[in-house]
Design a protein around this motif. Structure first.
Motif, PDB file in Angstrom:
ATOM      1  N   THR A   4       0.985  -1.354  -0.202  1.00 37.86           N
ATOM      2  CA  THR A   4       0.342  -0.062   0.381  1.00 37.86           C
ATOM      3  C   THR A   4       0.815   1.325   0.140  1.00 37.86           C
ATOM      4  OG1 THR A   4      -1.547  -0.892   1.289  1.00 37.86           O
ATOM      5  CG2 THR A   4      -1.758   0.828   1.731  1.00 37.86           C
ATOM      6  N   VAL A   5       0.553   1.976  -1.113  1.00 37.62           N
ATOM      7  CA  VAL A   5       1.911   3.557  -0.811  1.00 37.62           C
ATOM      8  C   VAL A   5       0.552   4.209   0.214  1.00 37.62           C
ATOM      9  CG1 VAL A   5       2.264   4.389  -2.820  1.00 37.62           C
ATOM     10  CG2 VAL A   5       1.860   2.369  -2.997  1.00 37.62           C
ATOM     11  N   ARG A   6       1.192   4.756   0.633  1.00 37.49           N
ATOM     12  CA  ARG A   6       0.905   6.107   1.225  1.00 37.49           C
ATOM     13  C   ARG A   6       0.845   7.523   0.704  1.00 37.49           C
ATOM     14  NH1 ARG A   6      -1.447   3.109   5.433  1.00 37.49           N
ATOM     15  NH2 ARG A   6      -1.045   1.443   5.656  1.00 37.49           N
ATOM     16  N   LEU A   7       0.426   8.310   0.719  1.00 35.09           N
ATOM     17  CA  LEU A   7       0.220   9.426   0.369  1.00 35.09           C
ATOM     18  C   LEU A   7      -0.367  10.918   1.397  1.00 35.09           C
ATOM     19  CD1 LEU A   7      -0.704   8.231  -3.252  1.00 35.09           C
ATOM     20  CD2 LEU A   7       1.638   8.940  -2.852  1.00 35.09           C
ATOM     21  N   ARG A   8       0.311  12.025   0.913  1.00 30.84           N
ATOM     22  CA  ARG A   8      -1.008  12.952   0.996  1.00 30.84           C
ATOM     23  C   ARG A   8      -1.940  13.516   0.252  1.00 30.84           C
ATOM     24  NH1 ARG A   8       3.357  18.056   3.059  1.00 30.84           N
ATOM     25  NH2 ARG A   8       4.597  17.226   4.700  1.00 30.84           N
TER      26      ARG A   8
END
Length: 223
Positions: A4-8
């Motif tokens: 899972t890619v965590r972004l703002r």
């Protein structure tokens, strides 16, 4: 299993969530072009409107993109990374809220698919966050891209402005995570956003989320 890619959230202010993978995957009805987990954000005002008003053009014709709140809003880097693609020069076309105007546009979809990524993504920026992890920000305003291939950017860096280029019926930003910068072969990666306030579609008040995936039809803003 894909990571899972965590972004703002890649903006400030309030935005309406559309085509959320919280509702279904693939979120846009296809796994092509790395879009399995893609999400769309439409800039809105405090009342949740995407434009200040409606007139005969809203019902019967196209509308200028400048009419919409999202058009020209700053689009920011959702994470630190290296710019591996920055495509500009695609025009911002007329917006279409009218069903009469949408019909011929939808009939032209096969032709846009045949023309490839530029016809679909329009002006766009792709960041590489780490090996095998890329994020694309799509439908940017013509002439607004502020970065170049090879630039290293920090989260929050100004990348461009929201536009209506490519396969877009009104100004919005499309965000997707994927395992390749080549949209022709990329596979979508799950994503999550950090530190945002969400007004769910069927709720009377906001919810602060440290991490999550905003729901379809909700309104969000970063904090």
């Amino acid at each position: 299993m894909n990571r899972t890619v965590r972004l703002r959230l890649p903006f400030t202010g309030t935005w309406l969530v559309q085509n959320s993978p919280a509702r279904r995957v693939p979120s846009h009805g296809t796994e092509l072009l790395g879009s399995s987990w893609a999400i769309d954000f439409v800039g809105v005002d405090g009342s949740g409107r995407s434009a200040p008003g409606r007139d005969w053009r809203t019902v019967l014709a196209t509308e200028p993109p400048e009419r919409f709140f999202a058009f020209g809003r700053a689009i920011l880097a959702p994470a630190g990374g290296v710019v591996v693609a920055a495509h500009d020069g695609e025009e911002d076309h007329a917006a279409r809220r009218s069903q009469l105007a949408l019909l011929p546009y939808m009939l032209g979809q096969p032709g846009r698919l045949r023309r490839g990524a530029a016809a679909l993504a329009g002006n766009h920026v792709v960041l590489q966050l780490e090996p095998g992890v890329f994020v694309a920000l799509v439908h940017l305003r013509c002439g607004s891209i502020r970065v170049a291939v090879g630039d290293t950017v920090a989260a929050g860096r100004l990348l461009a402005e929201c536009g209506n280029s490519g396969n877009s019926t009104q100004p919005h930003v499309h965000v997707q995570a994927m395992d390749s910068m080549d949209l022709a072969v990329a596979r979508g990666l799950p994503l999550r956003f950090s530190s945002f306030r969400e007004w769910p579609r069927r709720s009377s008040g906001p919810v602060d989320r440290g991490s999550g995936l905003p729901g379809e039809g909700s309104v969000v803003e970063p904090f």
